[in-house]
Structures are given as C-alpha cells and as structure tokens.
Write an enzyme that holds these catalytic residues in place. Structure first.
Site, mmCIF file in Angstrom:
data_model
loop_
_atom_site.group_PDB
_atom_site.id
_atom_site.type_symbol
_atom_site.label_atom_id
_atom_site.label_comp_id
_atom_site.label_asym_id
_atom_site.label_seq_id
_atom_site.Cartn_x
_atom_site.Cartn_y
_atom_site.Cartn_z
ATOM 1 N N ARG A 22 4.703 -18.339 -11.139
ATOM 2 C CA ARG A 22 5.899 -18.128 -11.957
ATOM 3 C C ARG A 22 7.166 -18.745 -11.370
ATOM 4 O O ARG A 22 8.229 -18.656 -11.963
ATOM 5 C CB ARG A 22 6.114 -16.621 -12.141
ATOM 6 C CG ARG A 22 5.048 -16.006 -13.018
ATOM 7 C CD ARG A 22 5.029 -14.481 -12.917
ATOM 8 N NE ARG A 22 4.052 -13.909 -13.827
ATOM 9 C CZ ARG A 22 2.746 -13.869 -13.606
ATOM 10 N NH1 ARG A 22 2.246 -14.373 -12.500
ATOM 11 N NH2 ARG A 22 1.921 -13.328 -14.483
ATOM 12 N N HIS A 37 6.869 2.026 -1.732
ATOM 13 C CA HIS A 37 8.052 1.181 -1.548
ATOM 14 C C HIS A 37 8.251 0.225 -2.732
ATOM 15 O O HIS A 37 9.384 0.031 -3.199
ATOM 16 C CB HIS A 37 7.912 0.401 -0.233
ATOM 17 C CG HIS A 37 9.057 -0.497 0.073
ATOM 18 N ND1 HIS A 37 10.268 -0.008 0.516
ATOM 19 C CD2 HIS A 37 9.187 -1.844 0.010
ATOM 20 C CE1 HIS A 37 11.092 -1.023 0.705
ATOM 21 N NE2 HIS A 37 10.462 -2.153 0.410
ATOM 22 N N GLY A 51 0.790 -1.224 0.000
ATOM 23 C CA GLY A 51 0.000 0.000 0.000
ATOM 24 C C GLY A 51 0.821 1.274 0.000
ATOM 25 O O GLY A 51 0.265 2.358 0.141
#
Length: 160
Positions: free
Chosen positions: A127, A88, A85
């Site tokens: 992945r 960063h 959120g």
C-alpha cells in the site's frame, strides 16, 4: 478508498493550498513510500508542503493540530502501525484515528488519513506506493486533504 473500490484522483487545482505532511518515523521503508507518494500528489495538484517528522503514529494528532493552528490549510498524516502480540496495536490505532478525526472537526480543516493499520509488513509494502505496490495510500491521503481544502475554500467563497 481501498483497492478496486478506490476513487479516481482527478485533478484538483490546489494552487495556494499549504499542506503540512506529518509523518511518523516507524517502519522506515513503508513510511518513506507513503511520504514520497504524498509529496508527488501535492506537487501534481499545485499545492505546497512542509514535511514535519514525528516520533510515531500516537504523536500525529497533537502535531497535526499545531500545524493547522499555525496556519496550514490541511494536514496529511502518515504512519504505520503493525499488529503485534499485545493490545498496543489497538490502543495506538484508536488514539491516532480518533485523535486525527477530532483535530479535523475541532479546527474545521482537513486531515488526510494516511495511517496504515496492518496485520504484517507485506500489507504495508503493498500500500506504500513503492515499485510493485498495489496502492499508493500516501498519494490518496494527500489528494483527500487537498481536495477537501479546495472544497472548503469554495464553500467560504459561496457564503460570501
């Protein structure tokens, strides 16, 4: 190299190629899958590898540069950055991507990019080359680094 558009990982003779696998330690399950995939691909191509753990993705460029300057022929950089959120995510993603690109250009040696930038953990699991994963980004990054090292070696031989 993503999903249905991914290049085939044809066999490359990686004999004599020394690879440093520089792996961030965040998101252990995903990173563990990436690392296992990279190690499998290194072995499949006949190269040798040394695993170098680092704190996180932000630290990948400086350790990758040190590995290449110490004599490794290629680096496979593995990391996981999941959006949160705050800004960063953007800062770390940009620093890792730009830093690793700079390392490759400054050293003239390949850096296989296995840093996953994700919206959520499931994307990483899909992945990571784990059982049930759709992709194996660790193996893809290792293949790219080794194939590029072999291409560079071939170019040097052609030049004399």
């Amino acid at each position: 190299m993503s999903g249905a558009g991914a290049a085939q990982r044809d066999h490359v003779d990686g004999t004599g190629v020394r690879v440093a696998i520089v792996a961030g330690q965040w998101h252990e399950t995903i990173t563990g899958g990436l690392l296992a995939g990279a190690q499998r691909e290194v072995q499949r191509l006949g190269a040798t590898a040394q695993v170098v753990p680092v704190a996180g993705s932000f630290e990948l460029p400086v350790v990758a540069k040190a590995a290449l300057e110490s004599g490794f022929d290629a680096v496979v950089a593995l990391g996981v950055i999941i959006r949160g959120g705050t800004p960063h995510f953007e800062f770390v993603s940009d620093a890792a991507t730009s830093g690793l690109t700079r390392v490759a250009i400054d050293t003239g040696k390949p850096v296989g990019f296995g840093v996953l930038t994700l919206e959520d953990e499931q994307q990483g699991l899909d992945r990571a080359g784990l059982p049930g994963s759709k992709e194996d980004k660790g193996a893809e990054a290792a293949h790219a680094a080794i194939a590029t090292a072999v291409s560079l070696r071939s170019l040097r031989q052609m030049a004399g």
